[in-house]
Write an enzyme that holds these catalytic residues in place. Structure first.
Site, short mmCIF file in Angstrom:
data_model
loop_
_atom_site.label_atom_id
_atom_site.label_comp_id
_atom_site.label_asym_id
_atom_site.label_seq_id
_atom_site.Cartn_x
_atom_site.Cartn_y
_atom_site.Cartn_z
N SER A 257 0.84 -1.19 0.00
CA SER A 257 0.00 0.00 0.00
C SER A 257 0.87 1.24 0.00
CB SER A 257 -0.89 0.02 1.24
OG SER A 257 -0.11 0.31 2.40
N ASP A 258 0.30 2.35 -0.44
CA ASP A 258 0.92 3.63 -0.15
C ASP A 258 0.76 3.86 1.35
OD1 ASP A 258 2.15 6.08 -0.42
OD2 ASP A 258 0.95 6.69 -2.14
N TRP A 259 1.53 4.80 1.88
CA TRP A 259 1.57 4.98 3.33
C TRP A 259 0.23 5.45 3.87
CZ3 TRP A 259 5.28 2.72 1.42
CH2 TRP A 259 6.43 2.36 2.12
N TYR A 260 -0.35 4.65 4.75
CA TYR A 260 -1.68 4.86 5.31
C TYR A 260 -2.76 4.79 4.23
CZ TYR A 260 0.94 6.46 9.39
OH TYR A 260 1.81 6.53 10.45
N GLY A 261 -2.48 4.09 3.16
CA GLY A 261 -3.44 3.97 2.08
C GLY A 261 -4.48 2.88 2.27
#
Length: 777
Positions: A257-261
């Site tokens: 995932s993208d960060w906190y995605g």
């Protein structure tokens, strides 16, 4: 699955497996010493290694403010007031290479691969296993805040360059993370917006660059994006991550995932998003609960864990011993890439290159001449290891042969100042030539927000206007994230477009200004006359959290070509100090069978007096019989170096897949049979060579329904014959008579087939019987 990983997996507890699929702190993966699993270290960015010891080496002691510091970093937050260390997280210096918007203008696969190799060596020296890039989202609108990170409005060029960078990185033992998958084409409310994209545009424009990069480079990881896509969060979009990425494309690597995605960890895991970054306690607990309840099966967990273990094994096998990095050599590479990427947009009266035997007084104006704008803002921002100031480099290259003066022309980099303007005007008037540096506002680009307009800084435009009123020989040097409008274009004789060209831009500019190097960069986006004429204008940035990609496949130059509009500068455009002649084109084979590639030989000559490099561009024009098509689509390119008077023949290859188009009714690719035009030249609007190739096409049939027209049914010979047989059975008429009659009346019928048969021809056929005839094989 790699069998060597199975014992390790079978020995893990559920808690271990969940930990393996979750970040460890902000930039690492799980550390499970009981199973011999060491953490992997990753960091941004796509054009420089942004390493923060405080965040990476601090054993997971971090907070959300650390992450926000990453996202909100501005390009001018490079040094403290003493100039000794980075403001953000004491980030270590690294080579700041040209950003994506600049780098791509080199159209140089080999050079981009060398940049990847250099990035890998810097990663290894810092113990970084995965560099989070490259980013290749389509530059659909020049307003996009992260447009400076991305390569182009064209998917083929984006995919080719991404593959080169990935091969450079991974060939040296450092993993890449191809991002952001998919349709993250603006930063406005990026974690909330739903990109509404039709099926054909999704496959032909927004996914095809990813597919090309995967096919040619096999990135070890791929990163999902923040946005929603057609109603589903991309990090939990099974159709995207499983059906397309894994089933259709055969991708075997890890998806993170993208960060906190991640918004729903169980859903993201089931969709195919293996690794959730960074460490979030809630993600772990929710996934554990979902396993216990049976919502997520152990098989699904094990499949994701195997991908993680295979990545760890892959990186371990490829990892090289850290060795001293030749940072001066990397700086020279950054200079060279900048030289190859800068685009000469205008050169009236051959003002450039400057000749110091005639040009004795040079006024250098604008704050960016002293403090260059070399990169964008956000998590990719890199503290440069060295910084070439354009003013210093111009003075150095000019030497004693020219008197170089400098004035900022504005106050504090952007504020209008009458006194500063008067001084700049006086210097310009006394000079033989004025070089004016102008840029877009620092910090207007970046993450979580888009540009609000396409103008350069207002005070910089004011400076240019004042200088042009007293000096006829004006050179503009542009430093900008993405395309800008140029109402001032008529007030200068020459324009150098640098975009954000990294730490070596100063020397590159000086070398190009004085002719030590010959410009060869070409645009990878269309430069508009106004924001209002850009393809995405009417539906950007969307409303009610939905962003409709209303222009469909007509993105960038495809839109301008379809509407026969003349942009300020077209896609693929760029001038040189020499001249090139496109002499001949020859197709190795002018008839192609199903699945065959096309090879095209193009002869180009340097007819000028300087050594130069030309970027040869090949476009296809499709028959457009079944599907609407743009007038042109880029399908191959090559960069050739030529001495004065030299000519070379270059072979370009158009792959079999490059003749395909996505058919939304069939939900599949087709190749239309017919005559394709092959056009070759120096830009999308200058294509002097052309040839025709006959393509056999693929065998496809459109799905027929009860309300399909009779004309459409007749095109499918087998289905038509079955309908004729059905009508004969129901009416007792001869099939030849029925065939002749149906063919005769087909063009006149406005209604669907069922109505035509039952109401106009009084054939007693039921809907199920007709549907069976249409669908039977």
């Amino acid at each position: 699955m790699n069998k060597s990983n199975k014992p390790c997996l079978s020995a893990m507890s559920i808690e271990d497996k969940v930990a393996l699929l979750t970040g460890n702190g902000l930039w690492k993966t799980a550390h499970l010493p009981a199973h011999g699993i060491e953490p992997l270290t990753m960091t941004d960015g796509t054009y420089g290694v942004r390493y923060s010891p405080e965040q990476i080496d601090n054993d997971g002691n971090w907070s959300i403010t650390d992450f926000l510091g990453v996202v909100n970093q501005h390009a001018d937050d490079q040094t403290d007031k003493k100039g000794s260390e980075a403001l953000f997280g004491h980030t270590l210096p690294a080579t700041c290479f040209p950003n994506g918007s600049a780098l791509a203008c080199s159209w140089d696969n080999e050079l981009v691969e060398q940049m990847g190799q250099a990035l890998a060596r810097e990663c290894q020296a810092l113990g970084v296993d995965i560099l989070l890039g490259p980013g290749i989202n389509i530059r659909r609108t020049p307003l996009s805040g992260r447009g400076y990170e991305y390569y182009s409005e064209d998917p083929l060029l984006s995919g080719e360059l991404a593959a080169s960078l990935i091969n450079g990185l991974q060939g040296e033992g450092v993993g890449a993370s191809l991002k952001h998958f998919a349709c993250n084409n603006s930063e406005y409310r990026r974690t909330e917006m739903d990109s509404i994209v039709d099926e054909r545009s999704l496959h032909e424009i927004y996914l095809s660059g990813f597919k090309r990069a995967i096919d040619k480079a096999d990135p070890w990881t791929l990163m999902s994006s923040y946005n929603r896509l057609n109603g589903q969060q991309t990090s939990q979009h099974r159709g995207l991550l499983h059906d397309i990425l894994r089933e259709q494309w055969g991708y075997k690597g890890l998806v993170m995932s993208d960060w906190y995605g991640v918004k729903d960890r169980p859903a993201s895991l089931l969709a195919g998003n293996d690794l959730a970054m960074p460490e979030v306690a809630r993600d772990k607990s929710e996934l554990l609960s979902a396993i216990e309840s049976g919502e997520v099966s152990i098989d699904a967990i094990d499949t994701a864990c195997m991908r993680m273990l295979e990545l760890i094994e892959r990186i371990g096998a490829a990892r090289k011993q850290p060795r001293p990095v030749d940072m001066p050599a990397h700086h020279r590479l950054a200079q060279r890439i900048a030289e190859e990427s800068i685009v000469l947009l205008k050169n009236t009266d051959d003002l450039l290159p400057l000749d110091t035997t005639h040009t004795h007084k040079i006024a250098v104006l604008g704050p960016a001449a002293h403090t260059p704008v070399i990169q964008g803002s956000g998590c990719a921002t890199t503290v440069p290891s060295i910084l070439d100031r354009p003013l210093d480099e111009i003075i150095d290259v000019a030497g004693d042969a020219a008197d170089v003066t400098y004035s900022a022309g504005v106050a504090d980099g952007a504020t209008s100042s009458e006194q500063a303007l008067l001084l700049a005007s006086a210097q310009a008037e006394a000079a033989d030539v004025a070089i004016v540096f102008i840029n877009t506002a620092v910090g207007e680009d970046g993450e979580n927000g888009d540009r609000q307009h396409l103008d350069v800084v207002a005070s910089h435009a004011e400076l240019l206007n004042a200088v042009a009123s007293v000096q006829s020989n004006v050179v503009v040097v542009l430093m900008n994230s993405d395309a800008v409008v140029m109402p001032w274009l008529g007030q200068c004789k020459a324009v150098l477009e640098t975009f954000f060209a990294g730490q070596g831009v100063g020397r590159a500019i000086a070398n190009l200004l004085f002719g030590l190097k010959n410009p060869c960069g070409k645009l990878t986006v269309t430069v508009p006359n106004s924001l209002e004429e850009t393809p995405a204008y009417l539906h950007y940035p969307g409303e009610a959290l939905k962003h409709y990609y209303s222009e469909g496949i007509y993105v960038g130059y495809r839109y301008y070509d379809k509407r026969k509009m003349t942009p300020c500068f077209p896609f693929g455009y760029g001038l040189s100090y020499t001249s090139f002649e496109y002499r001949s084109i020859e197709l190795v084979n002018d008839k192609l069978g199903t699945g065959e590639s096309l090879q095209v030989d193009v002869t180009v000559a340097n007819t000028g007096v300087r050594f130069g490099k030309e970027i040869i561009q090949l476009y296809l024009s499709f028959p457009g019989i079944e599907l609407a098509q743009p007038p042109l689509a880029l399908k191959a390119y090559a960069k050739v170096a030529l001495k004065p008077g030299e000519s070379k023949t270059v072979r370009l290859t158009v792959g079999a897949d490059d003749f395909r188009a996505w058919h939304p009714a069939l939900h599949d690719w087709i190749v239309e049979a017919g005559c394709y035009q092959v056009k070759v030249g120096p830009s999308s609007r200058e294509l002097p060579l052309s040839a025709a190739v006959q393509v056999a096409g693929s065998d496809y049939r459109l799905p027929l329904k009860e309300d399909s027209s009779l004309v459409q049914v007749i095109k499918d010979e087998q289905a038509f014959q079955r309908v004729v047989t059905l009508v004969a059975d129901k009416s007792g008429l001869d099939q030849a008579v029925i065939t002749e009659r149906l063919q005769a009346i087909a063009p006149e019928l406005f209604c669907g087939l069922f109505i035509a048969l039952t109401e106009f021809l009084n054939v007693p056929v039921s809907r199920p019987e007709l549907l069976d005839a249409l669908r039977s094989e």
